[in-house]
Scaffold this motif. Sequence first.
Motif, PDB file in Angstrom:
ATOM      1  N   ILE A 220       0.871  -1.175   0.000  1.00 20.33           N
ATOM      2  CA  ILE A 220       0.000   0.000   0.000  1.00 20.33           C
ATOM      3  C   ILE A 220       0.905   1.220   0.000  1.00 20.33           C
ATOM      4  CG2 ILE A 220      -1.737   1.291   1.304  1.00 20.33           C
ATOM      5  CD1 ILE A 220      -2.684  -1.418   2.434  1.00 20.33           C
ATOM      6  N   LEU A 221       0.718   2.083  -0.976  1.00 19.47           N
ATOM      7  CA  LEU A 221       1.581   3.253  -1.147  1.00 19.47           C
ATOM      8  C   LEU A 221       0.823   4.509  -0.737  1.00 19.47           C
ATOM      9  CD1 LEU A 221       4.174   4.641  -2.326  1.00 19.47           C
ATOM     10  CD2 LEU A 221       2.917   4.775  -4.504  1.00 19.47           C
ATOM     11  N   ALA A 222       1.293   5.169   0.304  1.00 18.44           N
ATOM     12  CA  ALA A 222       0.674   6.421   0.740  1.00 18.44           C
ATOM     13  C   ALA A 222       1.037   7.538  -0.244  1.00 18.44           C
ATOM     14  CB  ALA A 222       1.145   6.776   2.144  1.00 18.44           C
ATOM     15  N   THR A 223       0.023   8.225  -0.749  1.00 18.51           N
ATOM     16  CA  THR A 223       0.239   9.296  -1.726  1.00 18.51           C
ATOM     17  C   THR A 223      -0.397  10.598  -1.228  1.00 18.51           C
ATOM     18  OG1 THR A 223      -1.796   8.797  -2.948  1.00 18.51           O
ATOM     19  CG2 THR A 223       0.203   7.646  -3.642  1.00 18.51           C
ATOM     20  N   MET A 224      -0.004  11.699  -1.867  1.00 17.43           N
ATOM     21  CA  MET A 224      -0.560  13.029  -1.572  1.00 17.43           C
ATOM     22  C   MET A 224      -0.431  13.366  -0.083  1.00 17.43           C
ATOM     23  SD  MET A 224      -3.886  13.016  -4.064  1.00 17.43           S
ATOM     24  CE  MET A 224      -3.756  12.348  -5.731  1.00 17.43           C
ATOM     25  N   TYR A 225       0.680  12.949   0.485  1.00 13.89           N
ATOM     26  CA  TYR A 225       0.938  13.189   1.911  1.00 13.89           C
ATOM     27  C   TYR A 225       1.439  14.603   2.138  1.00 13.89           C
ATOM     28  CZ  TYR A 225       3.111  12.651   6.529  1.00 13.89           C
ATOM     29  OH  TYR A 225       3.475  12.800   7.841  1.00 13.89           O
ATOM     30  N   ASP A 226       0.886  15.264   3.143  1.00 12.84           N
ATOM     31  CA  ASP A 226       1.316  16.615   3.506  1.00 12.84           C
ATOM     32  C   ASP A 226       1.647  16.604   4.992  1.00 12.84           C
ATOM     33  OD1 ASP A 226       1.725  19.274   4.031  1.00 12.84           O
ATOM     34  OD2 ASP A 226      -0.002  19.989   2.885  1.00 12.84           O
ATOM     35  N   SER A 227       2.930  16.592   5.306  1.00 14.43           N
ATOM     36  CA  SER A 227       3.366  16.476   6.698  1.00 14.43           C
ATOM     37  C   SER A 227       2.956  17.683   7.535  1.00 14.43           C
ATOM     38  CB  SER A 227       4.885  16.293   6.761  1.00 14.43           C
ATOM     39  OG  SER A 227       5.540  17.422   6.202  1.00 14.43           O
ATOM     40  N   VAL A 247       2.205  -1.662   4.324  1.00 19.09           N
ATOM     41  CA  VAL A 247       2.383  -0.254   3.955  1.00 19.09           C
ATOM     42  C   VAL A 247       3.857  -0.033   3.633  1.00 19.09           C
ATOM     43  CG1 VAL A 247       2.103   2.146   4.665  1.00 19.09           C
ATOM     44  CG2 VAL A 247       0.502   0.408   5.493  1.00 19.09           C
ATOM     45  N   LEU A 248       4.121   0.467   2.446  1.00 16.11           N
ATOM     46  CA  LEU A 248       5.501   0.678   2.009  1.00 16.11           C
ATOM     47  C   LEU A 248       6.147   1.813   2.798  1.00 16.11           C
ATOM     48  CD1 LEU A 248       4.838   0.422  -1.823  1.00 16.11           C
ATOM     49  CD2 LEU A 248       5.921  -1.302  -0.406  1.00 16.11           C
ATOM     50  N   ASP A 249       7.459   1.744   2.944  1.00 17.48           N
ATOM     51  CA  ASP A 249       8.192   2.818   3.619  1.00 17.48           C
ATOM     52  C   ASP A 249       8.154   4.110   2.813  1.00 17.48           C
ATOM     53  OD1 ASP A 249       8.829   1.149   5.682  1.00 17.48           O
ATOM     54  OD2 ASP A 249      10.886   0.761   5.053  1.00 17.48           O
ATOM     55  N   THR A 250       8.185   3.983   1.502  1.00 19.20           N
ATOM     56  CA  THR A 250       8.149   5.163   0.640  1.00 19.20           C
ATOM     57  C   THR A 250       6.796   5.852   0.753  1.00 19.20           C
ATOM     58  OG1 THR A 250       9.652   4.091  -0.920  1.00 19.20           O
ATOM     59  CG2 THR A 250       8.430   6.000  -1.720  1.00 19.20           C
ATOM     60  N   VAL A 251       6.832   7.160   0.909  1.00 22.34           N
ATOM     61  CA  VAL A 251       5.620   7.981   0.979  1.00 22.34           C
ATOM     62  C   VAL A 251       5.751   9.085  -0.066  1.00 22.34           C
ATOM     63  CG1 VAL A 251       4.255   9.556   2.422  1.00 22.34           C
ATOM     64  CG2 VAL A 251       5.234   7.473   3.418  1.00 22.34           C
ATOM     65  N   ALA A 278      10.383  13.150  -7.498  1.00 16.98           N
ATOM     66  CA  ALA A 278      11.115  12.249  -8.392  1.00 16.98           C
ATOM     67  C   ALA A 278      12.014  11.314  -7.590  1.00 16.98           C
ATOM     68  CB  ALA A 278      11.949  13.074  -9.385  1.00 16.98           C
ATOM     69  N   LYS A 279      12.655  11.861  -6.565  1.00 15.36           N
ATOM     70  CA  LYS A 279      13.503  11.026  -5.707  1.00 15.36           C
ATOM     71  C   LYS A 279      12.667   9.970  -4.974  1.00 15.36           C
ATOM     72  CE  LYS A 279      17.026  14.598  -5.003  1.00 15.36           C
ATOM     73  NZ  LYS A 279      17.692  15.493  -4.019  1.00 15.36           N
ATOM     74  N   ALA A 280      11.443  10.353  -4.573  1.00  9.60           N
ATOM     75  CA  ALA A 280      10.566   9.402  -3.870  1.00  9.60           C
ATOM     76  C   ALA A 280      10.187   8.238  -4.777  1.00  9.60           C
ATOM     77  CB  ALA A 280       9.321  10.124  -3.374  1.00  9.60           C
ATOM     78  N   TYR A 281       9.915   8.519  -6.057  1.00  6.53           N
ATOM     79  CA  TYR A 281       9.549   7.423  -6.960  1.00  6.53           C
ATOM     80  C   TYR A 281      10.744   6.545  -7.295  1.00  6.53           C
ATOM     81  CZ  TYR A 281       4.640   8.352  -7.520  1.00  6.53           C
ATOM     82  OH  TYR A 281       3.295   8.455  -7.268  1.00  6.53           O
ATOM     83  N   ARG A 282      11.940   7.122  -7.337  1.00  9.94           N
ATOM     84  CA  ARG A 282      13.117   6.272  -7.504  1.00  9.94           C
ATOM     85  C   ARG A 282      13.316   5.395  -6.266  1.00  9.94           C
ATOM     86  NH1 ARG A 282      15.169  10.914 -10.360  1.00  9.94           N
ATOM     87  NH2 ARG A 282      16.202  11.704  -8.474  1.00  9.94           N
ATOM     88  N   GLN A 283      13.025   5.955  -5.084  1.00  7.37           N
ATOM     89  CA  GLN A 283      13.098   5.144  -3.869  1.00  7.37           C
ATOM     90  C   GLN A 283      12.055   4.033  -3.895  1.00  7.37           C
ATOM     91  OE1 GLN A 283      13.498   6.925   0.130  1.00  7.37           O
ATOM     92  NE2 GLN A 283      11.723   5.690   0.749  1.00  7.37           N
ATOM     93  N   LEU A 284      10.840   4.353  -4.390  1.00  8.55           N
ATOM     94  CA  LEU A 284       9.796   3.331  -4.500  1.00  8.55           C
ATOM     95  C   LEU A 284      10.256   2.190  -5.400  1.00  8.55           C
ATOM     96  CD1 LEU A 284       6.918   2.246  -4.084  1.00  8.55           C
ATOM     97  CD2 LEU A 284       6.201   3.698  -6.006  1.00  8.55           C
ATOM     98  N   ALA A 285      10.885   2.528  -6.519  1.00  9.55           N
ATOM     99  CA  ALA A 285      11.399   1.492  -7.421  1.00  9.55           C
ATOM    100  C   ALA A 285      12.408   0.608  -6.703  1.00  9.55           C
ATOM    101  CB  ALA A 285      12.026   2.148  -8.655  1.00  9.55           C
ATOM    102  N   ARG A 286      13.317   1.230  -5.957  1.00  6.11           N
ATOM    103  CA  ARG A 286      14.328   0.450  -5.229  1.00  6.11           C
ATOM    104  C   ARG A 286      13.682  -0.406  -4.136  1.00  6.11           C
ATOM    105  NH1 ARG A 286      16.852   5.574  -5.274  1.00  6.11           N
ATOM    106  NH2 ARG A 286      16.575   5.802  -3.016  1.00  6.11           N
TER     107      ARG A 286
END
Length: 295
Positions: A220-227, A247-251, A278-286
């Motif tokens: 499960i990928l959390a998206t549109m997160y606003d800390s 829940v994936l670590d990548t947010v 962009a860095k977050a999606y590269r992290q998601l790929a990894r």
Amino acid sequence: MAKKNTTQMLDGMPETPTLGATGRPLREFAEPQPLAQHGPARIISLCNQKGGVGKTTTTISLGAALAGYGRRVLCIDFDPQGALSAGLGVNTHDAITIYDLLLGSAKDPNAAIQRTSTPGLDIIPANIDLSAAEVHLVNEVAREQILASVLRKVSGDYDVVLIDCQPSLGLLTVNALTASHGVLIPLECEFFALRGVALLIETIDKVRDRLNPAIELDGILATMYDSRTLHSREVLERVVDAFGTDVLDTVIGRTVKFPDASVAGTPITQFAPEHPAAKAYRQLARELVSRGAVA
């Protein structure tokens, strides 16, 4: 007795780990090793019956990030709105689409595949014609398995196939789940987005029981997160409490760069390669490679 120096005492203690948005310690995911050979593909559906949660953005950005790591990626636009096709800047007018392949008016999926501006990232497009597919398929024999039979003809040429599903749990989505090895659920960090996840997981369980025993929940990928907002933080905390390590670590954070990249018809990894998104999606790929969801 001499007192111990405070600094010496602290030096002997383990460092407190830095926590990520999920409340778990931040992890670094190593860059994937190059593949000695390509295929057969692992097929992943990006699925959520709620619209506007980031399925298409994730399909584009994750596909481009995986291609950047040397994976051969095929994206399937499985939404009649055709947002994936538009977001990758490909032609859908007078083109062979996934609709033609489902109905059998086109037999060879290779004829429908279009190259994108991202090396290693291809797409089978869709347009509004796909909205009629469920009506046409309802009387077909083994109607839930038609997409699977289409993808079998091309999966050997790719390392991963990403299916961008429409916001529905109808026959098209069931086709996608039946064809898939895994499911990735993009989930907006907003209260109403939470309500449908249990129903979606129930649908995945039914598909596993009746049509596709091999299907797995890849995450499960959390998206549109606003800390900055308490609401986002509370929703993400509830998701982690409910689904744990699923829940994936990548947010993925909320940013205006995504619509800008969509207008340009370019993945954000190319449009703004140094942007945090962009860095977050590269992290998601990894992360997906490290989990074994992608080769």
